[in-house]
Design an enzyme around this catalytic site. Sequence first.
Site, short mmCIF file in Angstrom:
data_model
loop_
_atom_site.label_atom_id
_atom_site.label_comp_id
_atom_site.label_asym_id
_atom_site.label_seq_id
_atom_site.Cartn_x
_atom_site.Cartn_y
_atom_site.Cartn_z
N ASP A 1 0.90 -1.15 0.00
CA ASP A 1 0.00 0.00 0.00
C ASP A 1 0.94 1.20 0.00
O ASP A 1 1.57 1.48 1.02
CB ASP A 1 -0.86 -0.01 1.27
CG ASP A 1 -1.83 1.16 1.30
OD1 ASP A 1 -1.50 2.23 0.75
OD2 ASP A 1 -2.92 1.00 1.86
N HIS A 2 1.07 1.88 -1.12
CA HIS A 2 2.16 2.86 -1.21
C HIS A 2 1.99 4.02 -0.23
O HIS A 2 2.93 4.75 0.03
CB HIS A 2 2.39 3.33 -2.65
CG HIS A 2 1.42 4.37 -3.13
ND1 HIS A 2 0.17 4.06 -3.57
CD2 HIS A 2 1.52 5.71 -3.23
CE1 HIS A 2 -0.46 5.17 -3.93
NE2 HIS A 2 0.35 6.19 -3.73
N HIS B 1 -5.71 2.83 1.20
CA HIS B 1 -4.98 4.02 1.65
C HIS B 1 -5.63 4.73 2.86
O HIS B 1 -4.95 5.08 3.82
CB HIS B 1 -4.86 5.03 0.51
CG HIS B 1 -4.24 4.46 -0.73
ND1 HIS B 1 -3.28 3.48 -0.70
CD2 HIS B 1 -4.44 4.74 -2.04
CE1 HIS B 1 -2.92 3.19 -1.94
NE2 HIS B 1 -3.61 3.93 -2.77
C1 BG6 Z 1 -3.66 4.88 -6.24
C2 BG6 Z 1 -5.03 4.99 -6.82
O1 BG6 Z 1 -3.55 3.74 -5.45
O2 BG6 Z 1 -3.40 6.03 -5.44
C3 BG6 Z 1 -5.15 6.24 -7.65
O3 BG6 Z 1 -5.30 3.84 -7.64
C4 BG6 Z 1 -4.77 7.46 -6.84
O4 BG6 Z 1 -6.47 6.40 -8.18
C5 BG6 Z 1 -3.42 7.25 -6.16
O5 BG6 Z 1 -4.69 8.56 -7.72
C6 BG6 Z 1 -3.13 8.37 -5.18
O6 BG6 Z 1 -1.81 8.25 -4.73
P1 BG6 Z 1 -0.93 9.53 -4.40
O7 BG6 Z 1 0.35 8.97 -3.91
O8 BG6 Z 1 -0.79 10.28 -5.69
O9 BG6 Z 1 -1.70 10.28 -3.38
#
Ligand code: BG6
Length: 503
Positions: free
Chosen positions: A175-176, A238
């Site tokens: 989960d980044h 997230h």
């Molecule tokens: C991804 C989603 O996991 O996270 C995207 O699939 C979203 O839809 C993105 O835009 C948001 O990540 P960050 O790091 O740009 O806030």
Amino acid sequence: MVIFGAAGDLAKRKLFPALYYLSALNQLPEHFAILGVSREDFSTESYRELMNTESRVHLDADYSEDVWKRLIKCSYYLQGDFRDPAAYQALAEKLCKLDDQHKIPGNYLFYMATPPAFFGDIAEQIAAAGLTTEQDGHWRRLVIEKPFGRDLQSARDLNRRLLNVFDEHQLYRIDHYLGKETVQNFLAFRFANGVIEPIWNRRYIDHVQITVAEPLGVENRASYYEGTGALRDMVPNHLLAVLAIIAMEPPISFNADEIRDEQAKVLRAIQPLTPEEVLIHTVRGQYGSGVMGDGTHVAAYRQEAGVAKDSQTETFVALSLMIDSWRWAGVPFYLRTGKRLPGRFTEIMIQYKHAPNAAFKRSILKEKRVEPNVMVLRIQPSEGISLGINAKVPGQALQLSPVEMNFSYDDYFGNEPSTGYETLIYDCMQGDPTLFKRADIIEIAWQLMEPILDIWSALPPRDFPNYAAGEWGPSEADDLLQRDGRSWRICTPGGCVRRTNNE
Ligand code: BG6
């Protein structure tokens, strides 16, 4: 590192840049190679060229050409069909060759950057080719991208398939958001500061808002997004990851399982919504055409390429959750995320309870209440922490004004470019699963989504599109808080304010 889906968006936009930043910091192993695998017809040479043109553009402007070239030089390509056993025989042979060529001790990190439909098959094929066995001191690990399932049942099925062929200690469900420096820093903020924990509970906190707002639309991802929507795309992963870090109890150590046990515990304490509560405590929206903050006119979601003209997919979701625990009983957590909102703001707002008015009753405040203190933990775009306090306006009259104490990461630590993936790839290579999701955490999150998914699919939305691009979602999202006598904090590049009832 074997990247399945090597020619896709994720590899180009995130994985190669992350590997570049790791390499620039000398944090890749000395003996290292990347093997890209996908169905597209590339040779190693043409694949390197593809990365040179389509991935390099995602690096920070002052990247080092030498470091990039070094990375590209140890990148290889293998064409193969993810469901064809012969592709995995070829993979095993190629890995043996690369081991020899780069003196790699047989450690393999398999990264599934493919559409989720392939996750189970790829894992089983890797195992069938004998590539999962850890022996003679080497390791074999598998990174699974999100979305991990699309509901509770499919997440359980995928966990079962993966655990049939890998051990839990080999699985890294990514989960980044957990790789974002500021998200990790919340743990330090909460548990390394004696002043924070004592006021981090229902006695002092009125409510919590978690917002992930994005100005982007669906981009070129309609084929994924149409069948997914904002809830599945962002909330069980997230937003709940961030909520768990904010709301968890202090772990007895920073050992991976101690931390993840506490996160699982707090997620388990969230009250699942009943069908009636879904109708009251959740809001969905879809953007229509509109004008963004910079004056750009943008198309409605239903007009985007690849989106059905009558699409019912939500691009916005807001909901409120209650946590049934000693610490949080009675404190609502309001969550909100959406596409084509006015700006990119990812933050957590903690609103403290009002101070008693007694001292100010007879002065200028009269009927008004003293503004509550607000703590904001900013994740994007400018990482930092701020605390809103009330101060006396200089002068003879007793007048109060809210002011802000502001800590910005850049001021103290500088701004290192990062994709959020560096820490996660590095941790995986080190064998540290702390920032990865355990099977139970994934399943609890989906369990919480089940009633919402059920009611939403039984009652399709009738008013889509219900917010214009460039707005803060549908008005029902404001009602969600106004019913409780509260309001969203809204931000624009010019600053942040509280949305009042008549805005
Ligand atoms: C991804 C989603 O996991 O996270 C995207 O699939 C979203 O839809 C993105 O835009 C948001 O990540 P960050 O790091 O740009 O806030």
